[in-house]
Design an enzyme around this catalytic site. Structure first.
Site, PDB file in Angstrom:
ATOM      1  N   SER A 197       5.456  -5.349  -1.630  1.00 49.51           N
ATOM      2  CA  SER A 197       5.777  -3.569  -1.489  1.00 49.51           C
ATOM      3  C   SER A 197       6.349  -3.185  -0.530  1.00 49.51           C
ATOM      4  O   SER A 197       7.031  -3.224   0.435  1.00 49.51           O
ATOM      5  CB  SER A 197       4.488  -3.233  -2.103  1.00 49.51           C
ATOM      6  N   ALA A 198       5.113  -2.494   0.241  1.00 50.97           N
ATOM      7  CA  ALA A 198       5.358  -1.013   1.126  1.00 50.97           C
ATOM      8  C   ALA A 198       5.642  -2.321   2.569  1.00 50.97           C
ATOM      9  O   ALA A 198       6.665  -1.928   3.206  1.00 50.97           O
ATOM     10  CB  ALA A 198       4.639  -0.539   1.564  1.00 50.97           C
TER      11      ALA A 198
ATOM     12  N   GLU B 256       8.677  -6.693 -10.010  1.00 51.19           N
ATOM     13  CA  GLU B 256       7.751  -8.058 -10.032  1.00 51.19           C
ATOM     14  C   GLU B 256       7.219  -9.602 -10.192  1.00 51.19           C
ATOM     15  O   GLU B 256       8.564  -9.845 -10.360  1.00 51.19           O
ATOM     16  CB  GLU B 256       6.684  -7.333 -10.745  1.00 51.19           C
TER      17      GLU B 256
ATOM     18  N   GLY C 265       0.559  -1.106  -0.118  1.00 54.22           N
ATOM     19  CA  GLY C 265      -0.735  -0.066  -0.103  1.00 54.22           C
ATOM     20  C   GLY C 265       1.110   1.389  -0.071  1.00 54.22           C
ATOM     21  O   GLY C 265       2.050   1.510  -0.898  1.00 54.22           O
TER      22      GLY C 265
ATOM     23  N   HIS D   8       9.475  -3.506  -6.869  1.00 51.62           N
ATOM     24  CA  HIS D   8       8.729  -2.789  -8.429  1.00 51.62           C
ATOM     25  C   HIS D   8       9.495  -2.074  -9.393  1.00 51.62           C
ATOM     26  O   HIS D   8       8.659  -1.678  -9.816  1.00 51.62           O
ATOM     27  CB  HIS D   8       7.187  -1.875  -7.959  1.00 51.62           C
TER      28      HIS D   8
END
Length: 243
Positions: free
Chosen positions: A124-125, A196, A91, A161
């Site tokens: 991700s985050a 990714e 997020g 990413h």
């Protein structure tokens, strides 16, 4: 420590979150006999914390584990102390990191993972905050108080990413140029770009780079040619970096 640091939550063809790395996740949670999984969904902005927790629970439905969202805990610090595994959703990194600081959770999470051996999985985050700071996130700082120090499980900066590409007609900086700017200002640090469908796996003193789609890791250092690392490579040397 036992860490799985995923670049992202889904790749093309996946129907479940973290599906591309599910064999590695299953091995980790089974090996550590995990029963109580706490999900930290604070990074989620365009969605529900309950929904994100439910998505993680669905991905782990084949395991005999109890999955709860930290946002539902009456005492978040105690919930971390009772956790066997911590899973941190992607997020907005700025919102996630600030919320952890605001709730006094940075220290308890560090103690859980680094001292008690609690498994940590982030995407991700959730991966970016495992670095010393979140200064190489791709996210906009949408909060008024910019807090950059984070968990520091690894000594290098993470760019999740990561994409080695240019867009025709786009006149702004590329990802590589943004990373170069960071390194010019912070010349003694390294940035690890994980594309990714890939992840870093830490088990004890060993770290490996893995990928579900054969994309390589990119290791950036100032005034040095970037190092391209193939999936399946032992990258324990990154844990010894003096950043």
């Amino acid at each position: 420590m036992d860490l799985l640091l995923l670049s992202n939550g889904k790749v093309a063809g996946n129907t479940k979150v973290m599906e591309f790395a599910l064999p590695a996740i299953t091995e980790l949670l089974t090996r550590k006999n995990v029963k109580n999984v706490v999900v930290i969904p604070y990074a989620v902005i365009r969605g529900s914390h309950d929904d994100r927790t439910a998505m993680v629970a669905e991905s782990l439905s084949h395991l005999d584990v109890n999955v709860t969202g930290l946002h539902r805990a009456e005492d978040p610090v105690e919930a971390i102390r009772q956790a066997d595994a911590i899973i941190v959703s992607g997020g907005n990194t700025w919102v996630l990191n600030k919320t952890l600081h605001d709730q006094g959770l940075i220290g308890p999470i560090q103690q859980a993972v680094m001292q008690r051996g609690v498994a940590y999985i982030g995407w991700s985050a959730g991966s970016v905050i495992s670095a010393p700071t979140i200064r190489t996130t791709n996210d906009m700082c949408i909060v008024s108080a910019a807090i950059t120090p984070s968990l520091g499980f690894v000594p290098f900066q993470i760019n999740a990413h990561y994409i080695d590409a240019t867009i025709e007609g786009h006149m702004g900086e590329t990802r590589d140029e943004r990373i170069e700017e960071f390194l010019i200002v912070n010349p003694h640090q390294s940035v690890i770009g994980i594309p990714e469908g890939s992840w870093l796996a830490v088990s004890g003193e060993t770290m490996t780079y893995e990928s579900a789609n054969e994309k390589p890791l990119h290791w950036f250092r100032l005034n040095q040619e970037r190092k391209i690392v193939a999936p399946g490579t032992d990258v324990t040397e990154l844990m010894a970096l003096d950043c």
